[in-house]
Design a protein around this motif. Structure first.
Motif, PDB file in Angstrom:
ATOM      1  N   ALA A 282       0.703 -10.976  13.899  1.00  0.00           N
ATOM      2  CA  ALA A 282       0.726 -10.472  12.526  1.00  0.00           C
ATOM      3  C   ALA A 282       1.769  -9.378  12.359  1.00  0.00           C
ATOM      4  O   ALA A 282       2.482  -9.334  11.343  1.00  0.00           O
ATOM      5  CB  ALA A 282      -0.659  -9.957  12.135  1.00  0.00           C
ATOM      6  N   GLU A 283       1.887  -8.515  13.341  1.00  0.00           N
ATOM      7  CA  GLU A 283       2.889  -7.442  13.276  1.00  0.00           C
ATOM      8  C   GLU A 283       4.292  -8.028  13.349  1.00  0.00           C
ATOM      9  O   GLU A 283       5.205  -7.568  12.651  1.00  0.00           O
ATOM     10  CB  GLU A 283       2.647  -6.435  14.402  1.00  0.00           C
ATOM     11  N   HIS A 284       4.475  -9.047  14.189  1.00  0.00           N
ATOM     12  CA  HIS A 284       5.770  -9.720  14.278  1.00  0.00           C
ATOM     13  C   HIS A 284       6.109 -10.393  12.947  1.00  0.00           C
ATOM     14  O   HIS A 284       7.262 -10.321  12.476  1.00  0.00           O
ATOM     15  CB  HIS A 284       5.750 -10.756  15.403  1.00  0.00           C
ATOM     16  N   SER A 285       5.126 -11.035  12.324  1.00  0.00           N
ATOM     17  CA  SER A 285       5.360 -11.713  11.049  1.00  0.00           C
ATOM     18  C   SER A 285       5.682 -10.709   9.946  1.00  0.00           C
ATOM     19  O   SER A 285       6.521 -10.979   9.074  1.00  0.00           O
ATOM     20  CB  SER A 285       4.129 -12.542  10.656  1.00  0.00           C
ATOM     21  N   LEU A 286       5.031  -9.550   9.977  1.00  0.00           N
ATOM     22  CA  LEU A 286       5.346  -8.505   8.998  1.00  0.00           C
ATOM     23  C   LEU A 286       6.809  -8.104   9.115  1.00  0.00           C
ATOM     24  O   LEU A 286       7.528  -8.012   8.108  1.00  0.00           O
ATOM     25  CB  LEU A 286       4.443  -7.293   9.219  1.00  0.00           C
ATOM     26  N   ASN A 287       7.275  -7.869  10.331  1.00  0.00           N
ATOM     27  CA  ASN A 287       8.686  -7.515  10.533  1.00  0.00           C
ATOM     28  C   ASN A 287       9.610  -8.648  10.111  1.00  0.00           C
ATOM     29  O   ASN A 287      10.706  -8.415   9.592  1.00  0.00           O
ATOM     30  CB  ASN A 287       8.929  -7.132  11.997  1.00  0.00           C
TER      31      ASN A 287
ATOM     32  N   GLU B  57       0.854  -1.191   0.000  1.00  0.00           N
ATOM     33  CA  GLU B  57       0.000   0.000   0.000  1.00  0.00           C
ATOM     34  C   GLU B  57       0.882   1.231   0.000  1.00  0.00           C
ATOM     35  O   GLU B  57       1.708   1.412   0.898  1.00  0.00           O
ATOM     36  CB  GLU B  57      -0.924   0.003   1.219  1.00  0.00           C
ATOM     37  N   ASN B  58       0.714   2.060  -1.030  1.00  0.00           N
ATOM     38  CA  ASN B  58       1.501   3.287  -1.175  1.00  0.00           C
ATOM     39  C   ASN B  58       3.000   3.017  -1.092  1.00  0.00           C
ATOM     40  O   ASN B  58       3.752   3.769  -0.465  1.00  0.00           O
ATOM     41  CB  ASN B  58       1.091   4.312  -0.105  1.00  0.00           C
ATOM     42  N   GLY B  59       3.418   1.925  -1.730  1.00  0.00           N
ATOM     43  CA  GLY B  59       4.838   1.611  -1.783  1.00  0.00           C
ATOM     44  C   GLY B  59       5.419   1.046  -0.506  1.00  0.00           C
ATOM     45  O   GLY B  59       6.634   0.919  -0.376  1.00  0.00           O
ATOM     46  N   GLN B  60       4.560   0.674   0.440  1.00  0.00           N
ATOM     47  CA  GLN B  60       5.012   0.134   1.716  1.00  0.00           C
ATOM     48  C   GLN B  60       4.385  -1.229   1.971  1.00  0.00           C
ATOM     49  O   GLN B  60       3.333  -1.567   1.411  1.00  0.00           O
ATOM     50  CB  GLN B  60       4.634   1.085   2.867  1.00  0.00           C
ATOM     51  N   LEU B  61       5.035  -2.010   2.832  1.00  0.00           N
ATOM     52  CA  LEU B  61       4.462  -3.266   3.296  1.00  0.00           C
ATOM     53  C   LEU B  61       3.770  -3.020   4.628  1.00  0.00           C
ATOM     54  O   LEU B  61       4.378  -2.491   5.559  1.00  0.00           O
ATOM     55  CB  LEU B  61       5.550  -4.327   3.472  1.00  0.00           C
ATOM     56  N   ILE B  62       2.508  -3.413   4.718  1.00  0.00           N
ATOM     57  CA  ILE B  62       1.747  -3.221   5.943  1.00  0.00           C
ATOM     58  C   ILE B  62       0.995  -4.501   6.289  1.00  0.00           C
ATOM     59  O   ILE B  62       0.896  -5.422   5.477  1.00  0.00           O
ATOM     60  CB  ILE B  62       0.751  -2.049   5.825  1.00  0.00           C
ATOM     61  N   VAL B  63       0.444  -4.556   7.510  1.00  0.00           N
ATOM     62  CA  VAL B  63      -0.369  -5.694   7.947  1.00  0.00           C
ATOM     63  C   VAL B  63      -1.658  -5.732   7.133  1.00  0.00           C
ATOM     64  O   VAL B  63      -2.293  -4.702   6.887  1.00  0.00           O
ATOM     65  CB  VAL B  63      -0.688  -5.581   9.453  1.00  0.00           C
ATOM     66  N   ALA B  64      -2.058  -6.918   6.717  1.00  0.00           N
ATOM     67  CA  ALA B  64      -3.289  -7.090   5.931  1.00  0.00           C
ATOM     68  C   ALA B  64      -4.511  -7.121   6.843  1.00  0.00           C
ATOM     69  O   ALA B  64      -4.564  -7.910   7.777  1.00  0.00           O
ATOM     70  CB  ALA B  64      -3.212  -8.384   5.119  1.00  0.00           C
ATOM     71  N   ASN B  65      -5.476  -6.248   6.560  1.00  0.00           N
ATOM     72  CA  ASN B  65      -6.766  -6.262   7.263  1.00  0.00           C
ATOM     73  C   ASN B  65      -6.627  -6.536   8.760  1.00  0.00           C
ATOM     74  O   ASN B  65      -7.040  -7.600   9.248  1.00  0.00           O
ATOM     75  CB  ASN B  65      -7.690  -7.318   6.650  1.00  0.00           C
ATOM     76  N   PRO B  66      -6.059  -5.584   9.507  1.00  0.00           N
ATOM     77  CA  PRO B  66      -5.831  -5.817  10.946  1.00  0.00           C
ATOM     78  C   PRO B  66      -7.086  -6.268  11.692  1.00  0.00           C
ATOM     79  O   PRO B  66      -6.998  -7.064  12.625  1.00  0.00           O
ATOM     80  CB  PRO B  66      -5.350  -4.453  11.446  1.00  0.00           C
ATOM     81  N   GLN B  67      -8.262  -5.776  11.241  1.00  0.00           N
ATOM     82  CA  GLN B  67      -9.502  -6.117  11.942  1.00  0.00           C
ATOM     83  C   GLN B  67      -9.864  -7.587  11.816  1.00  0.00           C
ATOM     84  O   GLN B  67     -10.647  -8.115  12.609  1.00  0.00           O
ATOM     85  CB  GLN B  67     -10.659  -5.242  11.444  1.00  0.00           C
TER      86      GLN B  67
END
Length: 233
Positions: free
Chosen positions: A203-208, A185-195
């Protein structure tokens, strides 16, 4: 070895949307990562053929996790092309083959109990969508650190979005197929659908974890691929 992005265009709520399954090309064999929603088989077939391949070259399908937009057409693939071998984590395999009710369905049913109005309409639709998914056998289960595809692909356990979610790391070409461990999203990697994450902290740990693999390219199922010049985004 190389990885191709298969852009699949579809409409959802009268809006144009895209999914980006990955196609792994190794010698003359193909491996598909995730299968889109139910009914997406012809769309994926078209993209494979458009890239100059034949469906007979498709030997394996890797499922990153159990969600309707990732396993939706798996049953159709297995019915039409029974030689295809299905790979997933052992946790997700239980849901894919129907041995246990999926975590996503349990979550959706629990969320529906708290919904009213239009939200409840969507919740009912989503529960029905999950209940209608057809199950398929898993031929091979994998776990964190396993090497597959002639030791050129490393399984990375990336729980959070679901408990058994996996991503794929290709050291030789410094590429990662993220599944829903990360979206672009906007050239960045972010968590998918946090909700909808079953465990947001995981999920945040896996993203990192996937960010820190030192990859040069990330193939995201949602948002498409991102090329980077550093080890951390």
């Amino acid at each position: 070895m190389r990885i191709l992005e298969l852009p699949i265009e579809y409409e959802f709520n009268n809006q144009k949307s895209y999914l980006y399954p990955s196609l792994i090309v190794k010698d003359n064999d193909l491996t598909l990562v995730d299968t889109g929603y139910p009914g997406f088989l012809p769309l994926i077939e078209h993209e494979i053929l458009k890239n100059g391949f034949t469906i007979s070259q498709l030997k394996q399908i890797i499922i990153t996790h159990y969600d309707d937009d990732h396993i939706g057409s798996l049953y159709e693939f297995k019915q039409k092309y029974p030689w295809i071998q299905v790979i997933s984590s052992a946790i997700e395999a239980k849901y894919i083959c129907g041995a246990e009710k999926s975590e996503r369905l349990v979550q959706a049913e629990q969320m529906l109990e708290q919904m009213t109005g239009e939200a409840a309409d969507f919740g009912n639709w989503f529960v029905q969508q999950l209940n209608n998914l057809q199950h398929a056998a898993v031929d091979q289960t994998v776990q964190d650190g396993d090497m597959i595809l002639d030791n050129q692909c490393k399984i990375i356990a990336t729980p959070g979005h679901t408990s058994g979610h996996i991503s794929l790391y290709f050291p030789a070409i410094k590429a990662v197929v993220t599944g829903d461990a990360a979206v672009a999203e906007n050239g960045q990697l972010i968590v998918a659908n946090p909700q909808f994450c079953l465990n947001l902290e995981q999920a945040e740990h896996s993203l990192n974890k996937v960010k820190n693999l030192g990859a040069k390219k990330y193939f995201c199922y949602h948002g498409g691929n991102i090329s980077v010049n550093s080890t951390v985004i």
